[in-house]
Design an enzyme around this catalytic site. Structure first.
Site, PDB file in Angstrom:
ATOM      1  N   THR A   1      87.280  23.952 139.203  1.00 33.68           N
ATOM      2  CA  THR A   1      87.352  23.330 140.531  1.00 33.68           C
ATOM      3  C   THR A   1      88.261  22.112 140.509  1.00 33.68           C
ATOM      4  OG1 THR A   1      85.154  24.113 141.164  1.00 33.68           O
ATOM      5  CG2 THR A   1      86.012  22.205 142.340  1.00 33.68           C
ATOM      6  N   ASP A   2      88.072  21.233 139.550  1.00 27.77           N
ATOM      7  CA  ASP A   2      88.924  20.049 139.455  1.00 27.77           C
ATOM      8  C   ASP A   2      90.384  20.436 139.232  1.00 27.77           C
ATOM      9  OD1 ASP A   2      87.096  17.970 139.849  1.00 27.77           O
ATOM     10  OD2 ASP A   2      86.479  17.960 137.759  1.00 27.77           O
ATOM     11  N   LEU A   3      90.605  21.383 138.339  1.00 32.09           N
ATOM     12  CA  LEU A   3      91.977  21.761 138.004  1.00 32.09           C
ATOM     13  C   LEU A   3      92.670  22.417 139.189  1.00 32.09           C
ATOM     14  CD1 LEU A   3      91.351  23.147 134.412  1.00 32.09           C
ATOM     15  CD2 LEU A   3      92.291  20.920 135.037  1.00 32.09           C
TER      16      LEU A   3
ATOM     17  N   GLY B   1      93.539  19.826 141.701  1.00 29.23           N
ATOM     18  CA  GLY B   1      94.727  19.106 141.270  1.00 29.23           C
ATOM     19  C   GLY B   1      95.997  19.891 141.545  1.00 29.23           C
TER      20      GLY B   1
END
Length: 413
Positions: free
Chosen positions: A181-183, A186
């Site tokens: 999710t974070d990647l 980003g």
């Protein structure tokens, strides 16, 4: 190694003020830095980015920076500024006035009280591109909630289709092994920023980008979301099987597991021939993709015992010879040492200012004219405070010393 004072690449000359921490924002800023942008990372005095302490493992150089932090913060200069102090906020506004892009991941409205929100900074610099990354976005009933990768993987539906089925040993929802999710957020942030830069180049207008972890992860549901929206099919956990193409999973050989991933009927004909059962390709239960998926258990009853008599290396060699997609499940060390990864130049050696070596995984895009560069290792917290304030804002050594003494800024921790 490229001179860090003369960055090159497609974004050379672009300035980024990175007010983010943890992963989604820093991941975006690092990609912009790889592509030539000059990135200033702003951290909290005495503390720094949360991920510096997310270990073990840690870098054994006195900083005790974690390997987690190192993955997302190369090609940046680090300064430590107390944005809650009026003087500190003034410094950030002055830096924003010289920036092209600001990236932040504070809670909704969190920077407004310091005069560092989009409305304030865009009044100072109208063509500023300001990217806000939050768990749930700037609008909606959950806008004030915090969001972390694991939470969003569950809420978005990803964990409902990841893992073994409930009726199998070890069944139940499972998160991905990387912070997907974070990647992905980003990545979406980088795409959005670059689109906004193109708009600014055409019109001179800056803008605010509102990016939510939940939105980004829901966007990645892709075929699983489409299956529900357009076919009324509720996706389920299927382990390593694919919902719509078969065979597309791991199979047990005599000495380990091999992955077979077929995407069309022609490849299935070739696999049936390779396994010595060419008649399978003419069987109406298996001849076309949709029927193979509907009758996958009957297919597996035939091919699993045959595959089980092969060794892994022999089967992979046979798959390669037949130009069929197959391979092993590599460990991370095996993947990073793979000859293909080495040939593609994906792992890079950098060094901190004291010579401490740091290895990083590089940017995957290969540009024919303006390649990504790896100029500086992930910095120690606040290592560039004095240099940045002097070079960018023209502060004297005495002025910087007074700010340090007042606790407004910090030099290297």
């Amino acid at each position: 190694m490229t001179n860090p004072d003369r960055p090159t690449g497609p974004l050379a000359g672009i300035r980024v003020l990175d007010l983010s921490r943890v992963l989604a924002g820093p991941w975006c800023a690092q990609m912009l830095g790889d592509l030539g942008a000059e990135v200033i990372k702003v951290e909290q005095p005495g503390q720094g980015d949360d991920t510096r302490r997310w270990g073990p493992p840690f870098l054994d150089d006195g900083s005790r920076d974690s390997a987690y932090y190192l993955c997302a913060n190369r090609n940046k200069r680090s300064i430590a500024v107390d944005i809650a102090s009026p003087q500190g906020a003034d410094l950030i506004r002055a830096l924003a006035a010289k920036a092209d892009i600001v990236i932040e991941n504070f809670r909704v409205g969190g920077l407004a009280k310091y005069g560092l929100d989009y409305a304030t900074l865009s009044a100072i610099k109208p063509d500023l591109i300001y990217c806000s990354i939050t768990g749930f976005g700037q609008t909606g009933p959950d806008r004030d909630k915090g969001g972390y990768d694991f939470l969003i993987q569950g809420m978005s539906g990803v964990m409902s289709v990841t893992g073994r089925p409930d009726d199998e040993p070890g069944g139940g929802p499972m998160k991905a092994g990387i912070p997907v999710t974070d990647l992905s957020t980003g990545l979406y942030a980088t795409i959005s920023v670059l689109a906004a830069l193109n708009h600014r180049n055409r019109t001179g207008e800056g803008q605010h980008i509102d990016l939510a972890l939940l939105d980004a992860q829901v966007a990645l549901l892709a075929n699983q979301a489409s299956g529900w929206l357009n076919g009324g099919v509720v996706p389920r956990r299927m382990g390593n099987q694919h919902p719509t193409i078969t065979p597309y999973q791991d199979f047990a050989c005599a000495d380990g597991d091999v992955l077979i991933a077929l995407g069309n009927d022609r490849q299935f004909v070739a696999l049936a021939r390779l396994l010595g059962v060419p008649a399978l390709a003419d069987d109406p239960r298996f001849a076309v993709s949709a029927e193979r998926s509907a009758n996958r258990e009957a297919l597996f009853a035939v091919i699993k015992p045959i595959i089980g008599r092969w060794t892994c290396d022999a089967l992979i060699a046979a798959l390669d010879a037949a130009k069929l997609p197959g391979g092993k499940v590599n460990t991370i060390p095996q993947a990073l040492a793979h000859p293909q990864i080495e040939a593609r130049g994906m792992v890079h050696d950098l060094a901190r200012d004291d010579g401490t070596p740091v290895k990083v995984v590089g940017f995957p895009g290969k540009f024919s004219r303006t390649p990504a560069t790896y100029r500086t290792a992930p910095p120690r917290s606040a290592q560039d405070t004095a240099a940045v304030l002097a070079a960018e804002l023209g502060l004297s050594a005495d002025e910087i010393a007074a700010l340090v003494s007042a606790g407004v800024v910090a030099e290297r921790l």
